[in-house]
Write an enzyme that holds these catalytic residues in place. Structure first.
Site, PDB file in Angstrom:
ATOM      1  N   ASP A  71       0.366   9.066   2.860  1.00  0.00           N
ATOM      2  CA  ASP A  71      -0.893   8.396   3.197  1.00  0.00           C
ATOM      3  C   ASP A  71      -0.717   7.334   4.275  1.00  0.00           C
ATOM      4  O   ASP A  71       0.414   6.988   4.660  1.00  0.00           O
ATOM      5  CB  ASP A  71      -1.520   7.773   1.929  1.00  0.00           C
ATOM      6  N   ASP A 146      -3.578   1.607 -10.898  1.00  0.00           N
ATOM      7  CA  ASP A 146      -4.678   2.290 -11.597  1.00  0.00           C
ATOM      8  C   ASP A 146      -4.337   3.764 -11.859  1.00  0.00           C
ATOM      9  O   ASP A 146      -5.213   4.573 -12.139  1.00  0.00           O
ATOM     10  CB  ASP A 146      -6.007   2.156 -10.824  1.00  0.00           C
ATOM     11  N   HIS A 148      -2.935   5.944  -9.733  1.00  0.00           N
ATOM     12  CA  HIS A 148      -3.121   6.896  -8.629  1.00  0.00           C
ATOM     13  C   HIS A 148      -1.812   7.401  -8.035  1.00  0.00           C
ATOM     14  O   HIS A 148      -0.791   6.733  -8.084  1.00  0.00           O
ATOM     15  CB  HIS A 148      -4.022   6.312  -7.525  1.00  0.00           C
ATOM     16  N   GLU A 153      -7.598   7.763  -5.671  1.00  0.00           N
ATOM     17  CA  GLU A 153      -8.131   6.790  -6.615  1.00  0.00           C
ATOM     18  C   GLU A 153      -8.796   7.483  -7.810  1.00  0.00           C
ATOM     19  O   GLU A 153      -9.137   8.671  -7.730  1.00  0.00           O
ATOM     20  CB  GLU A 153      -9.144   5.908  -5.891  1.00  0.00           C
TER      21      GLU A 153
HETATM   22  C1  GLP Z   1       0.039   2.405  -2.754  1.00  0.00           C
HETATM   23  C2  GLP Z   1       0.532   3.744  -2.234  1.00  0.00           C
HETATM   24  C3  GLP Z   1       1.070   4.615  -3.344  1.00  0.00           C
HETATM   25  C4  GLP Z   1       2.067   3.829  -4.192  1.00  0.00           C
HETATM   26  C5  GLP Z   1       1.367   2.616  -4.762  1.00  0.00           C
HETATM   27  C6  GLP Z   1       2.272   1.796  -5.651  1.00  0.00           C
HETATM   28  O1  GLP Z   1      -1.237   2.475  -3.278  1.00  0.00           O
HETATM   29  N1  GLP Z   1      -0.503   4.428  -1.538  1.00  0.00           N
HETATM   30  O2  GLP Z   1       1.671   5.775  -2.805  1.00  0.00           O
HETATM   31  O3  GLP Z   1       2.586   4.648  -5.205  1.00  0.00           O
HETATM   32  O4  GLP Z   1       0.910   1.816  -3.692  1.00  0.00           O
HETATM   33  O5  GLP Z   1       2.949   0.859  -4.913  1.00  0.00           O
HETATM   34  P1  GLP Z   1       4.180   0.025  -5.456  1.00  0.00           P
HETATM   35  O6  GLP Z   1       5.357   0.949  -5.390  1.00  0.00           O
HETATM   36  O7  GLP Z   1       4.310  -1.112  -4.487  1.00  0.00           O
HETATM   37  O8  GLP Z   1       3.859  -0.391  -6.833  1.00  0.00           O
END
Ligand code: GLP
Length: 275
Positions: A71, A146, A148, A153
């Site tokens: 993404d 959340d 995802h 989302e």
């Molecule tokens: C973002 C990314 C996800 C990732 C999430 C969790 O939303 N788009 O791909 O898994 O963050 O991030 P973190 O690893 O910092 O908890």
């Protein structure tokens, strides 16, 4: 390559990262021209550091590897002329945390183009590029607060494809805290939209490697792995995947799993009998 449905629990972030990187390294060794799906966020940083170490110290060769990232924020693109802290694009994150440290060909690394003039069209091209590359051999994934995957989302169809997605409050809050606030940006200035691979796109990867650490993730990890499959926790789509699934957790992230002891036994059994 041997990847089966495994839930592996490690004592801390460091061990989680080493185990996850081990799977990726094993794939790169056995299939040097493999296609990797990569993720951003704080969770995979340790995995990338370990891969960099394998490259530097053990000669792990990325010269034929292709990557596709999950993404990117809409409106952001790489600005190498700016300090890293001011360039919050996921493309910059990948460059700084992995790409510039290994011998991968830049043209073989793909992050959705947050500056695409026609994002809808770009999403279709991204899907086509993944297909042209032969599909993703292994998709690395974190999990959002959340529940995802990527930026899918709650409420995203479990069959969804690469598309533009509006981010929800919890994701904006989480990502603001982890990255944007540290760079001194105001909350209102962070992007509210993103390009994301869809859940359906992710499920087409031949292997899934999901990682999570910390108590903050314990509830969504338990819901995603042991709860019902639901579009409200898009990571629960992991239960629909028909290929190799590996989940690597630290003890904190695993702490709310109902069948934690069972997963530990399964890992022991597989090791003992070389399964
Ligand atoms: C973002 C990314 C996800 C990732 C999430 C969790 O939303 N788009 O791909 O898994 O963050 O991030 P973190 O690893 O910092 O908890």
């Amino acid at each position: 390559m041997k990847l089966t449905v495994d839930i592996l629990i490690r004592k801390d972030y460091n061990e989680m990262s080493k185990t996850a990187a081990g799977f990726i390294a094993q794939l790169v060794q056995s299939k040097p021209d493999c296609v990797l799906g990569l993720a951003t966020g704080s969770t995979p940083i340790g995995t990338y550091r370990e891969l960099i170490r394998c490259h530097r110290e053990e000669g792990l060769d990325f010269s034929q590897v292709t990557t596709f990232n999950l993404d990117e924020y809409l409106g952001l693109g790489v600005h190498l002329d700016q300090p890293y802290s001011l360039d919050q694009s996921y493309a910059r994150f990948m460059y700084e945390e992995l790409i510039k440290h290994i011998n991968i060909k830049k043209e073989n690394t793909h992050v959705p183009d947050g500056l695409a003039k026609d994002p809808g069209k770009f999403c279709q091209e991204y899907e086509a590029a993944i297909k042209d590359a032969g599909g993703i051999d292994l998709q690395l994934l974190g999990i959002g607060g959340d529940g995802h995957w990527a930026f899918n989302e709650p409420g995203s169809s479990l069959g969804s494809r690469t598309r533009v997605q509006a981010l929800m409050k919890q994701t904006l809050d989480d990502n603001y805290e982890s990255f944007y606030a540290k760079a001194g940006f105001e909350r209102k200035n962070m992007p509210h939209f993103a390009i994301t691979m869809g859940v359906g796109t992710i499920l087409e990867a031949r292997n899934i490697l999901m990682i999570a650490n910390g108590l903050k993730k314990a509830d969504v990890v338990a819901q995603g792995i042991e709860g019902p499959v639901t579009a409200q926790i898009t990571a629960s789509a992991i239960q629909l995947h028909s290929g190799g699934i590996t989940v690597v957790l630290d003890e904190d992230a695993a702490s709310k799993l109902k069948h934690k002891e069972h997963y530990i036994h399964v890992e022991r059994m597989k090791k003992e009998y070389n399964l």
